[in-house]
Write a protein that holds these residues in place. Structure first.
Motif, PDB file in Angstrom:
ATOM      1  N   ILE A 124      12.160  -7.297  -0.370  1.00  0.00           N
ATOM      2  CA  ILE A 124      11.498  -6.542   0.707  1.00  0.00           C
ATOM      3  C   ILE A 124      11.483  -5.054   0.381  1.00  0.00           C
ATOM      4  O   ILE A 124      10.460  -4.368   0.548  1.00  0.00           O
ATOM      5  CB  ILE A 124      12.212  -6.803   2.050  1.00  0.00           C
ATOM      6  N   ASN A 125      12.621  -4.538  -0.115  1.00  0.00           N
ATOM      7  CA  ASN A 125      12.692  -3.121  -0.506  1.00  0.00           C
ATOM      8  C   ASN A 125      11.698  -2.804  -1.616  1.00  0.00           C
ATOM      9  O   ASN A 125      11.054  -1.749  -1.618  1.00  0.00           O
ATOM     10  CB  ASN A 125      14.104  -2.765  -0.969  1.00  0.00           C
ATOM     11  N   PHE A 126      11.573  -3.730  -2.575  1.00  0.00           N
ATOM     12  CA  PHE A 126      10.638  -3.524  -3.688  1.00  0.00           C
ATOM     13  C   PHE A 126       9.204  -3.440  -3.184  1.00  0.00           C
ATOM     14  O   PHE A 126       8.435  -2.556  -3.590  1.00  0.00           O
ATOM     15  CB  PHE A 126      10.787  -4.671  -4.698  1.00  0.00           C
ATOM     16  N   VAL A 127       8.845  -4.371  -2.272  1.00  0.00           N
ATOM     17  CA  VAL A 127       7.486  -4.371  -1.723  1.00  0.00           C
ATOM     18  C   VAL A 127       7.242  -3.092  -0.922  1.00  0.00           C
ATOM     19  O   VAL A 127       6.191  -2.438  -1.055  1.00  0.00           O
ATOM     20  CB  VAL A 127       7.255  -5.622  -0.849  1.00  0.00           C
ATOM     21  N   LEU A 128       8.220  -2.746  -0.073  1.00  0.00           N
ATOM     22  CA  LEU A 128       8.061  -1.546   0.761  1.00  0.00           C
ATOM     23  C   LEU A 128       7.954  -0.283  -0.092  1.00  0.00           C
ATOM     24  O   LEU A 128       7.107   0.580   0.157  1.00  0.00           O
ATOM     25  CB  LEU A 128       9.241  -1.428   1.733  1.00  0.00           C
ATOM     26  N   LEU A 129       8.829  -0.196  -1.109  1.00  0.00           N
ATOM     27  CA  LEU A 129       8.774   0.985  -1.981  1.00  0.00           C
ATOM     28  C   LEU A 129       7.472   1.023  -2.776  1.00  0.00           C
ATOM     29  O   LEU A 129       6.898   2.100  -3.001  1.00  0.00           O
ATOM     30  CB  LEU A 129       9.974   0.988  -2.939  1.00  0.00           C
ATOM     31  N   GLY A 130       6.987  -0.159  -3.216  1.00  0.00           N
ATOM     32  CA  GLY A 130       5.723  -0.205  -3.945  1.00  0.00           C
ATOM     33  C   GLY A 130       4.569   0.294  -3.095  1.00  0.00           C
ATOM     34  O   GLY A 130       3.753   1.114  -3.541  1.00  0.00           O
ATOM     35  N   ILE A 131       4.502  -0.214  -1.841  1.00  0.00           N
ATOM     36  CA  ILE A 131       3.447   0.241  -0.925  1.00  0.00           C
ATOM     37  C   ILE A 131       3.599   1.731  -0.642  1.00  0.00           C
ATOM     38  O   ILE A 131       2.615   2.487  -0.608  1.00  0.00           O
ATOM     39  CB  ILE A 131       3.497  -0.571   0.383  1.00  0.00           C
ATOM     40  N   PHE A 132       4.853   2.149  -0.450  1.00  0.00           N
ATOM     41  CA  PHE A 132       5.133   3.559  -0.151  1.00  0.00           C
ATOM     42  C   PHE A 132       4.705   4.449  -1.319  1.00  0.00           C
ATOM     43  O   PHE A 132       4.100   5.516  -1.128  1.00  0.00           O
ATOM     44  CB  PHE A 132       6.621   3.719   0.147  1.00  0.00           C
ATOM     45  N   PHE A 133       4.975   3.993  -2.548  1.00  0.00           N
ATOM     46  CA  PHE A 133       4.586   4.770  -3.729  1.00  0.00           C
ATOM     47  C   PHE A 133       3.063   4.874  -3.848  1.00  0.00           C
ATOM     48  O   PHE A 133       2.524   5.921  -4.214  1.00  0.00           O
ATOM     49  CB  PHE A 133       5.149   4.124  -4.994  1.00  0.00           C
ATOM     50  N   ILE A 134       2.357   3.769  -3.534  1.00  0.00           N
ATOM     51  CA  ILE A 134       0.893   3.804  -3.588  1.00  0.00           C
ATOM     52  C   ILE A 134       0.340   4.797  -2.576  1.00  0.00           C
ATOM     53  O   ILE A 134      -0.563   5.591  -2.879  1.00  0.00           O
ATOM     54  CB  ILE A 134       0.320   2.396  -3.333  1.00  0.00           C
ATOM     55  N   LEU A 135       0.897   4.775  -1.365  1.00  0.00           N
ATOM     56  CA  LEU A 135       0.460   5.722  -0.327  1.00  0.00           C
ATOM     57  C   LEU A 135       0.768   7.158  -0.730  1.00  0.00           C
ATOM     58  O   LEU A 135      -0.052   8.058  -0.551  1.00  0.00           O
ATOM     59  CB  LEU A 135       1.142   5.387   1.004  1.00  0.00           C
ATOM     60  N   LEU A 136       1.962   7.365  -1.304  1.00  0.00           N
ATOM     61  CA  LEU A 136       2.343   8.704  -1.726  1.00  0.00           C
ATOM     62  C   LEU A 136       1.440   9.204  -2.851  1.00  0.00           C
ATOM     63  O   LEU A 136       1.083  10.392  -2.897  1.00  0.00           O
ATOM     64  CB  LEU A 136       3.806   8.729  -2.182  1.00  0.00           C
ATOM     65  N   SER A 137       1.090   8.303  -3.782  1.00  0.00           N
ATOM     66  CA  SER A 137       0.192   8.693  -4.870  1.00  0.00           C
ATOM     67  C   SER A 137      -1.172   9.115  -4.326  1.00  0.00           C
ATOM     68  O   SER A 137      -1.753  10.121  -4.761  1.00  0.00           O
ATOM     69  CB  SER A 137       0.028   7.521  -5.845  1.00  0.00           C
ATOM     70  N   TYR A 138      -1.668   8.351  -3.329  1.00  0.00           N
ATOM     71  CA  TYR A 138      -2.956   8.686  -2.710  1.00  0.00           C
ATOM     72  C   TYR A 138      -2.877  10.013  -1.961  1.00  0.00           C
ATOM     73  O   TYR A 138      -3.748  10.878  -2.090  1.00  0.00           O
ATOM     74  CB  TYR A 138      -3.359   7.559  -1.766  1.00  0.00           C
ATOM     75  N   ILE A 139      -1.807  10.186  -1.198  1.00  0.00           N
ATOM     76  CA  ILE A 139      -1.617  11.434  -0.445  1.00  0.00           C
ATOM     77  C   ILE A 139      -1.469  12.617  -1.382  1.00  0.00           C
ATOM     78  O   ILE A 139      -1.996  13.706  -1.132  1.00  0.00           O
ATOM     79  CB  ILE A 139      -0.391  11.311   0.485  1.00  0.00           C
ATOM     80  N   SER A 140      -0.754  12.404  -2.496  1.00  0.00           N
ATOM     81  CA  SER A 140      -0.563  13.481  -3.466  1.00  0.00           C
ATOM     82  C   SER A 140      -1.892  13.931  -4.053  1.00  0.00           C
ATOM     83  O   SER A 140      -2.145  15.125  -4.209  1.00  0.00           O
ATOM     84  CB  SER A 140       0.370  13.009  -4.577  1.00  0.00           C
ATOM     85  N   ARG A 141      -2.781  12.961  -4.371  1.00  0.00           N
ATOM     86  CA  ARG A 141      -4.096  13.321  -4.911  1.00  0.00           C
ATOM     87  C   ARG A 141      -4.926  14.065  -3.868  1.00  0.00           C
ATOM     88  O   ARG A 141      -5.621  15.037  -4.186  1.00  0.00           O
ATOM     89  CB  ARG A 141      -4.833  12.063  -5.379  1.00  0.00           C
ATOM     90  N   LEU A 142      -4.856  13.589  -2.612  1.00  0.00           N
ATOM     91  CA  LEU A 142      -5.574  14.281  -1.550  1.00  0.00           C
ATOM     92  C   LEU A 142      -5.057  15.703  -1.380  1.00  0.00           C
ATOM     93  O   LEU A 142      -5.833  16.650  -1.205  1.00  0.00           O
ATOM     94  CB  LEU A 142      -5.420  13.521  -0.221  1.00  0.00           C
ATOM     95  N   PHE A 143      -3.738  15.844  -1.442  1.00  0.00           N
ATOM     96  CA  PHE A 143      -3.139  17.166  -1.281  1.00  0.00           C
ATOM     97  C   PHE A 143      -3.537  18.086  -2.422  1.00  0.00           C
ATOM     98  O   PHE A 143      -3.865  19.261  -2.214  1.00  0.00           O
ATOM     99  CB  PHE A 143      -1.618  17.031  -1.214  1.00  0.00           C
ATOM    100  N   SER A 144      -3.540  17.551  -3.668  1.00  0.00           N
ATOM    101  CA  SER A 144      -3.945  18.363  -4.821  1.00  0.00           C
ATOM    102  C   SER A 144      -5.397  18.795  -4.700  1.00  0.00           C
ATOM    103  O   SER A 144      -5.742  19.950  -4.996  1.00  0.00           O
ATOM    104  CB  SER A 144      -3.748  17.564  -6.119  1.00  0.00           C
ATOM    105  N   THR A 145      -6.247  17.868  -4.240  1.00  0.00           N
ATOM    106  CA  THR A 145      -7.656  18.212  -4.040  1.00  0.00           C
ATOM    107  C   THR A 145      -7.806  19.292  -2.981  1.00  0.00           C
ATOM    108  O   THR A 145      -8.609  20.223  -3.127  1.00  0.00           O
ATOM    109  CB  THR A 145      -8.447  16.957  -3.613  1.00  0.00           C
TER     110      THR A 145
END
Length: 383
Positions: A124-145
């Motif tokens: 469960i932690n792996f799935v949650l962290l994976g989803i969290f990392f994907i969201l963070l990667s998307y947010i990071s790109r939006l923030f950089s833009t």
């Protein structure tokens, strides 16, 4: 670090849950656990608001990752709530090797049974962290833009302000050129009237005086008629002289020296083929004859150097009056040089002439960036 309101809220919620787990669920009320949680929260805040350099942020993240497993084993709490803050701060890092390496360590902590508990919780932690990392990667790109867009907007705004300022300066220069052209034309017209009409009337009066003398000697009846005509022409001549005085601008004397320098630049352009762009701002005081003569020779030398040594095809000359100084600058598009040597007669004579009129000269150049000369001449005290 990313300071999104949503991510800040998520970070603070994880702090609250972690505090609740340690002090309420586990019942750990030791001073050591309290100090650790305070240091844990302070370290997060330092990364968010104060550690602007990436190297400092990486060091803070590594320190936190070293102490998180020790804290989880000794004080309790769910490992994923320890890792939320450090995960959020991991994605803005530009060093991809460090970012992905630390990300793998975070995933390891999240699924390792000793920290996560049963294997199901690890999954469960792996799935949650994976989803969290994907969201963070998307947010990071939006923030950089967003940051890049803001930087571009700031640059455009600064450029727009510079354009407005340059436009105002250009309007001032245009007004100065128009005024100088008008003064020069009025002076030319007044001189033409004086040289043509004035001389014609003056010659006519001389001839009429001679005719009047002959008529008086011969006792001719034409004497009175000639005298009246001479008086009329004399009156007309005085009217022409008054018109010439009124037409000739008083301010023209203040610009005679500058116009002489401008004419020098135009003559150099005609003779050499080098484009010389002259910009003049008007002033309310006049350069002395000595200053004009020295400036004249300096301009000759500078323009000659731009062609001979710099191989320039364009020279920009700006003449500007301030309240107490006359500033003239030259910038060309020549080959330039990384080392300015004033051993020759040309540059040395320029500096000597500037010194003689108590001025200041500044020279600057670099390879393939042309040559720049700025001369500041102080206003002479009125005697």
């Amino acid at each position: 670090m990313i300071k999104s309101k949503e991510l800040l809220l998520m970070r603070y919620i994880s702090f609250c849950i972690l505090t609740f787990q340690v002090f309420i669920e586990v019942g750990n009320k030791s001073i050591v656990s309290l100090v650790f949680l305070l240091l844990f929260i302070i370290n997060n805040h330092l990364r968010m608001f104060y550690l602007e350099k990436e190297r400092s942020a990486i060091l803070s993240i590594i320190i936190e990752l070293v102490f998180i497993p020790l804290a989880q084993l000794n004080f309790g709490g769910t490992i994923i709530f320890y890792l939320i803050g450090v995960s959020i701060d991991l994605f803005p890092l530009k060093n991809k090797i460090v970012k992905y390496g630390l990300g793998l360590i975070i995933l390891f902590f999240g699924i390792y049974p000793k920290f996560s508990g049963p294997i199901e919780d690890g999954i469960i932690n792996f799935v949650l962290l994976g989803i969290f990392f994907i969201l963070l990667s998307y947010i990071s790109r939006l923030f950089s833009t967003k940051v890049e867009a803001q930087q571009l907007y700031d640059k455009l705004r600064v450029s727009d302000e510079k354009l407005i300022e340059a436009n105002k300066e250009l309007e001032g220069y245009v007004e100065s050129i128009e005024e100088l052209t008008l003064l020069k034309e009025r002076n030319r017209i007044s001189r033409e009237i004086h040289d043509s009409v004035g001389h014609t009337l003056s010659t006519a009066m001389i001839q009429l005086s001679a005719m009047e003398a002959i008529a008086e000697k011969e006792n001719s009846s034409m004497k009175d008629m000639i005298g009246n005509l001479r008086a009329f022409i004399n009156e007309s001549f005085q009217d022409v002289k008054r018109a010439v005085r009124e037409l000739k601008p008083d301010e023209y004397d203040n610009y005679q020296g500058i116009l002489r320098l401008q004419e020098l630049c135009k003559n150099f352009e005609r003779m050499s083929g080098v484009k010389v762009k002259v910009i003049i701002s008007k002033g309310d005081w006049n350069l002395s004859t000595k200053q004009i003569n020295h400036l004249y020779r300096m301009i000759q030398e500078i323009l000659s150097n731009s062609l001979k040594h710099g191989k320039a095809t364009m020279v920009k000359v700006i003449m500007n009056f301030t309240e107490d100084e006359f500033v003239i600058s030259f910038s060309d598009n020549g080959v330039g040089t990384d080392k300015i040597v004033e051993s020759g007669l040309g540059l040395r004579s320029i500096r000597e002439r500037v010194t003689e009129i108590e001025g200041i000269v500044h020279m600057k150049s670099s390879k393939d960036n042309g040559f720049f000369v700025k001369v500041i001449v102080p206003r002479e005290a009125e005697v």
